[in-house]
Every structure is written in structure tokens, then in C-alpha cells.
Design a protein around this motif. Structure first.
Motif, short mmCIF file in Angstrom:
data_model
loop_
_atom_site.label_atom_id
_atom_site.label_comp_id
_atom_site.label_asym_id
_atom_site.label_seq_id
_atom_site.Cartn_x
_atom_site.Cartn_y
_atom_site.Cartn_z
N TYR A 49 0.85 -1.20 0.00
CA TYR A 49 0.00 0.00 0.00
C TYR A 49 0.89 1.26 0.00
O TYR A 49 0.82 2.08 0.91
N TYR A 52 -0.96 4.75 0.17
CA TYR A 52 -2.01 4.91 1.18
C TYR A 52 -1.45 5.69 2.36
O TYR A 52 -0.42 5.34 2.94
N HIS A 56 -1.57 2.06 8.43
CA HIS A 56 -1.19 0.77 7.86
C HIS A 56 -1.38 -0.36 8.86
O HIS A 56 -1.65 -1.50 8.47
N LEU A 59 -4.72 -1.88 8.38
CA LEU A 59 -4.76 -2.78 7.22
C LEU A 59 -4.12 -4.11 7.54
O LEU A 59 -4.67 -5.18 7.22
N TRP A 135 -9.76 -2.18 1.10
CA TRP A 135 -8.43 -2.68 0.75
C TRP A 135 -8.04 -2.29 -0.67
O TRP A 135 -6.91 -1.89 -0.93
N ALA A 138 -7.27 1.43 -0.86
CA ALA A 138 -5.98 1.70 -0.22
C ALA A 138 -4.83 1.24 -1.11
O ALA A 138 -3.81 1.93 -1.23
N ALA A 139 -4.98 0.10 -1.75
CA ALA A 139 -3.92 -0.43 -2.62
C ALA A 139 -3.71 0.45 -3.85
O ALA A 139 -2.58 0.61 -4.32
N ASN A 143 -7.09 7.42 -1.36
CA ASN A 143 -7.24 7.59 0.08
C ASN A 143 -8.64 8.02 0.50
O ASN A 143 -9.14 7.58 1.53
#
Length: 191
Positions: A49, A52, A56, A59, A135, A138-139, A143
Motif C-alpha cells: 500500500y 495509502y 497501515h 490494514l 483494501w 488503499a492499494a 485515500n
């Protein structure tokens, strides 16, 4: 007609399935309770990521917990089915005299079955959709979309926790009542 061997097989299947079901729920709760604070304290930065800017650790812990919950959901599905089949086999192969203990066992099992059905068919897929969208956003470094999807997932989390806790209590009650029944619990007969 009473079939002692079938009755024992049914009770064994029922109580084993309920015990595994209850244990899976407890284990999933413990895993999540450990994963999130541990990841928060580690404060990792995830290479998967790179763009992002959010947390973290959330995540990382979420990815681990999600796998645990998928395994738990599979266990719940299988165990719920086996618990019901075992209870029905034990009931029909055993003493057909109605009792309050059997009634409460059936009620607790029914409650657990309804709760897990709601989770597996309605609540879980809805949460999974928001989680995967979070997910993915974010990847890709989106944002704003990630925040929106994370908030959507987070709003559902308290309800999911309540359902999981209620299912755990129902399976624990089913297990306790089943053990009491096999130990020769009070035979409150219903006319």
C-alpha cells in the motif's frame, strides 16, 4: 422406539460440533483482540500500500483477522449443520418423552443457528464487500475512497461483535445444557 447406539452417536456428533463451534468463536475473538493492539504498537508501513496515507497497522491487522474470520465462518457453517443433525438424531433415536431440558437445548441451538445464519447470509457479505473495497482503494492509493469504505465497515463492526458474542453465548448454553443432559440432568417431564 429407543436406539441407544444411534442416540449416543447423535449426542456425540451434536456436542462435538457445538464444542468446536463455540471454540472457533472464542478463538476468533481472541485472535482479533491480540492482532489489532499488536499491529498498532508495531506501527508497520506496508509495501503493498505505498500510496495509502492512512493507518497501515489497521490494514495489516485487518488482513490477518479477516482470514481468521473466514476460517471461523467455515467452521460455523459446518458445525451448525452437524449440531442440528446430531441433535435431531439423538432426539429421534432416544427417549421421546418431552422434557424441559430438551426444550431449552433446542431453543439455545435454534438461537445459535438463527444468529449464524443471519451472519453468514446477510451481515457477513455486506461487511466483506465494504472491507474489500477499502483494501482495493488503499492499494490503488485512493485515500478518500479508502476512508469512506473503512468508515462504512467500522459502522457495522459493533453489530457484528454483538452477533458474534450472542452466538458464542448460545453455543456455550447449548453445550452446557447438552453436558447436563448427558450427566443425567433433572428430568422435568412435560405432560
Amino acid at each position: 422406539m429407543i436406539h441407544p447406539t444411534l442416540h449416543r452417536i447423535g449426542e456425540t456428533l451434536h456436542l462435538t460440533a457445538v464444542g468446536v463451534w463455540c471454540g472457533a468463536l472464542f478463538g476468533a475473538g481472541v485472535a482479533a483482540a491480540v492482532a489489532f493492539p499488536t499491529m498498532r504498537n508495531l506501527d508497520p508501513t506496508l509495501a503493498a500500500y505505498p500510496e495509502y496515507t492512512g493507518e497501515h497497522w489497521m490494514l495489516a491487522a485487518g488482513r490477518v483477522a479477516a482470514r481468521v474470520f473466514v476460517i471461523t465462518d467455515i467452521a460455523q457453517f459446518v458445525c451448525a449443520f452437524l449440531a442440528v443433525v446430531g441433535f435431531m438424531l439423538a432426539t429421534f433415536a432416544g427417549d421421546r418423552t418431552r422434557s424441559w431440558l430438551r426444550f431449552f437445548r433446542a431453543a439455545a441451538l435454534g438461537a445459535a443457528f438463527l444468529l449464524v445464519s443471519y451472519h453468514l447470509l446477510i451481515q457477513g457479505p455486506r461487511m466483506d464487500r465494504d472491507l474489500r473495497a477499502y483494501w482495493d482503494a488503499a492499494a490503488s492509493g485512493d485515500n478518500d475512497a479508502a476512508v469512506i469504505r473503512q468508515e462504512a465497515f467500522s459502522r457495522q463492526h459493533p453489530g457484528a461483535s454483538r452477533i458474534m458474542t450472542a452466538t458464542f453465548i448460545a453455543t456455550l448454553a447449548t453445550l452446557g445444557l447438552g453436558a447436563w443432559s448427558l450427566a443425567g440432568g433433572r428430568k422435568d417431564r412435560v405432560a
